[in-house]
Design a protein around this motif. Structure first.
Motif, short mmCIF file in Angstrom:
data_model
loop_
_atom_site.label_atom_id
_atom_site.label_comp_id
_atom_site.label_asym_id
_atom_site.label_seq_id
_atom_site.Cartn_x
_atom_site.Cartn_y
_atom_site.Cartn_z
N THR A 195 39.81 34.76 40.09
CA THR A 195 39.97 36.25 39.87
C THR A 195 41.08 36.28 38.70
OG1 THR A 195 39.99 36.41 42.13
CG2 THR A 195 41.10 38.07 40.94
N GLU A 205 37.41 44.98 38.61
CA GLU A 205 37.08 43.66 38.98
C GLU A 205 36.81 42.72 37.70
OE1 GLU A 205 34.36 40.90 41.74
OE2 GLU A 205 34.35 43.11 42.15
N ALA A 230 42.62 31.56 41.41
CA ALA A 230 43.05 33.14 40.48
C ALA A 230 43.96 32.41 39.16
CB ALA A 230 43.95 33.74 41.19
#
Length: 572
Positions: A195, A205, A230
């Protein structure tokens, strides 16, 4: 290809300024040469690798329905002004004028141009579309470094999905996600999808594909227990709750000479341990000063601040700006009683009381601060930088921080570009809708460098078969010996007839030089042909990865290597 006729300028030593392994090896191996800071020539070996990487990308993009185009790199500046990115990109965007005085830019990305092309779509029946190109991009990088990893001129595969609704965008995004996994696997990269922040690209996103490497400039947070992953620009962790007790009255107290978190904590350990302090920072976000509040023992992650504020540019306040705004110097700053200045507060300060913070007068602080009671808060946000070993937000196990190279990035852009340029289509009922866009990028030369970072040893590069400049190198130990050279050329002909890409080292050089060069440039298989082997009917086959050696009857070498290469190709 005969090595004696090829341009392969290998070097014994790397340039003094080459820090990244890929930079050192690609220069030493004769793959690239630097023209200027951040500008590189791909020499013949490098170009062969680059073209193979490009072809893998092209095949996988075509497999998901991508249509390849080629767009101009020279853009009218007005287009970038229309999308509000002319100023947002700042000095990273190359800006110039033509002989008539028209403002122009050299494109970093192509969202604007693809959005303009999308104005020729009119109906939902025209969608979905996947458009892509592989073309030269420019970025006025302030500090080019690490060879091909941070440059000013580069080749980018950028693709765009065009859809009428969110489910369509999701489908295009998922197709790219899977295609990227296949691309990097075929390139021999173990790329982790994480992410990430969308940054100046905008949108919602965002997923990066990262390859673990100390040459990387991004820090990644991962949990081995639950697979949380992430970029630190988006990562968060679980924090233990702190019991502050019953809220006390706000009280101002003297703190002469105490200008740091540590100094205040040491002098007043009963009320001002770092986790009980409020750190107050002044930032200027697109010319607007704001106060940023974190716990005293936490650090700011600047990209989180930019994302939370919805801006693309920010900087710490200068000393004179800070004093003019708050009347004190850093070390005595706080937000208690401050009006007319936007205050952004980290989530870790939610519901905290009995805190200590600066009083906006040098050498004075407040104690007994209740955050929501005593501070006028404009925004709560996740602002803090996570640290190695902190509890995973999902499962509570320790996270690991590691450095990585970003080899790909995919975004859900939304409708900002289509709205700016008027790219609308009609639905079944005849109502107009802005086209929903996704953006997906892979840097080609950066991918080449990442392969080297992930595939090397102390002797040089270890190319995967899929992207190797050649698949086999025949090292002739006595190129001046007629029988040896004849046997080597027979093998060369057999391997080429079998569809293999072969380099024959027919230079009149010492064996040690030839072995060192073959290992440096990293061709997957080496066959050593010398007078003794020709006499005995045996050639030595060396696998570059691990340098394992096997003596093979001369008549069986061709079939063996064709089988091994074809097997490797079938897995890519």
């Amino acid at each position: 290809m005969r090595w004696s006729k090829a341009f392969i300028p290998t070097l014994r030593e790397a340039p003094a300024d080459a820090e990244a392994i890929s930079h050192r090896l690609l220069v030493r191996g004769g793959f690239v040469r630097q023209l200027a800071a951040g500008s590189y020539t791909m020499l013949p070996l490098g170009q062969r690798v680059r073209l193979k990487v490009s072809e893998i990308i092209r095949q996988e993009m075509n497999a998901i329905g991508g249509q390849e185009m080629m767009l101009p790199t020279l853009h009218p500046a007005e287009i970038w002004r229309k999308s509000d990115r002319y100023e947002l990109m700042g000095d990273n965007l190359f800006k110039l004028h033509d002989r008539k005085g028209a403002d122009l830019v050299l494109g970093m990305t192509e969202e604007e141009i693809f959005a303009i092309l999308a104005t020729e779509l009119f109906s939902y029946r025209d969608l979905p579309q996947i458009w892509y190109q592989m073309h030269t991009k420019f970025r006025d990088e302030p500090r080019p470094k690490s060879g091909l990893l941070r440059v000013r001129e580069f080749t980018m595969k950028d693709s765009y999905t065009l859809d009428i609704d969110a489910p369509g965008l999701d489908s295009g995004f998922d197709k790219h996600h899977l295609a990227y996994k296949r691309i990097f696997e075929r390139m021999g990269l173990d790329a982790v999808d994480v992410t990430a922040s969308s940054g100046a690209m905008g949108g919602t996103e965002s997923v990066e594909f990262m390859v673990r490497s100390n040459a990387g400039e991004d820090w990644i947070a991962t949990c081995s227990n639950c697979d949380y992953r992430a970029n630190v620009e988006k990562a968060t962790t679980a924090l233990p709750e702190i019991d502050d007790g019953e809220p006390e009255e706000l009280e101002r107290f003297s703190t002469p000479g105490l200008r740091t978190i540590r100094a205040l904590a040491e002098a007043h350990s009963d009320i001002a341990s770092p986790e009980k302090q409020i750190k107050t920072l002044v930032f200027v976000l697109e010319d607007e000063p704001v106060l940023v509040l974190l716990r005293g023992d936490h650090d700011l992650q600047e990209q989180k601040l930019l994302d939370a504020a919805g801006v693309g540019d920010g900087r710490p306040g200068r000393p004179e700006e800070i004093r003019e705004l708050l009347g004190a110097d850093p070390g005595s700053l706080g937000a208690v009683g401050v009006e007319g200045v936007k205050v952004i507060v980290d989530h870790s300060l939610k519901d905290r009381s009995n805190m200590t913070t600066g009083a906006n007068q040098d050498d004075w602080h407040y104690k007994g601060v209740s955050v929501e009671r005593d501070i006028s808060i404009d925004m709560w946000a996740d602002l803090r930088a996570v640290r190695d070993g902190e509890p995973c937000v999902n499962c509570g196990e320790p996270i690991e921080l590691w450095k990585g190279i970003e080899v790909g990035h995919i975004f859900k852009l939304g409708t900002s570009y289509s709205e700016a340029f008027g790219a609308f289509v009609q639905d079944e009922a005849g109502d107009n809708h802005p086209i929903i866009m996704g953006s997906y990028g892979i840097g080609v030369e950066r991918g080449v460098a990442a392969v080297v970072e992930a595939n090397h040893d102390e002797s040089g590069i270890v190319w995967p078969v899929s992207v190797a400049p050649y698949e086999v190198v025949i090292t002739v130990l006595r190129a001046d010996d007629e029988a040896t050279m004849s046997a080597a050329m027979d093998l060369y002909s057999d391997l080429e007839a079998g569809g293999l890409e072969v380099l024959i080292d027919d230079r009149v050089e010492r064996p040690g030089v030839k072995f060192a060069d073959s290992e440096l440039i990293g061709i997957p298989y080496r066959v050593t042909v010398g007078p003794r082997g020709v006499s005995d009917g045996v050639f030595e086959v060396t696998v570059r990865r691990g340098l394992g050696k096997t003596e093979v009857p001369a008549g069986e070498v061709s079939a063996l290597l064709i089988e091994k290469i074809e097997s490797a190709r079938s897995h890519i």
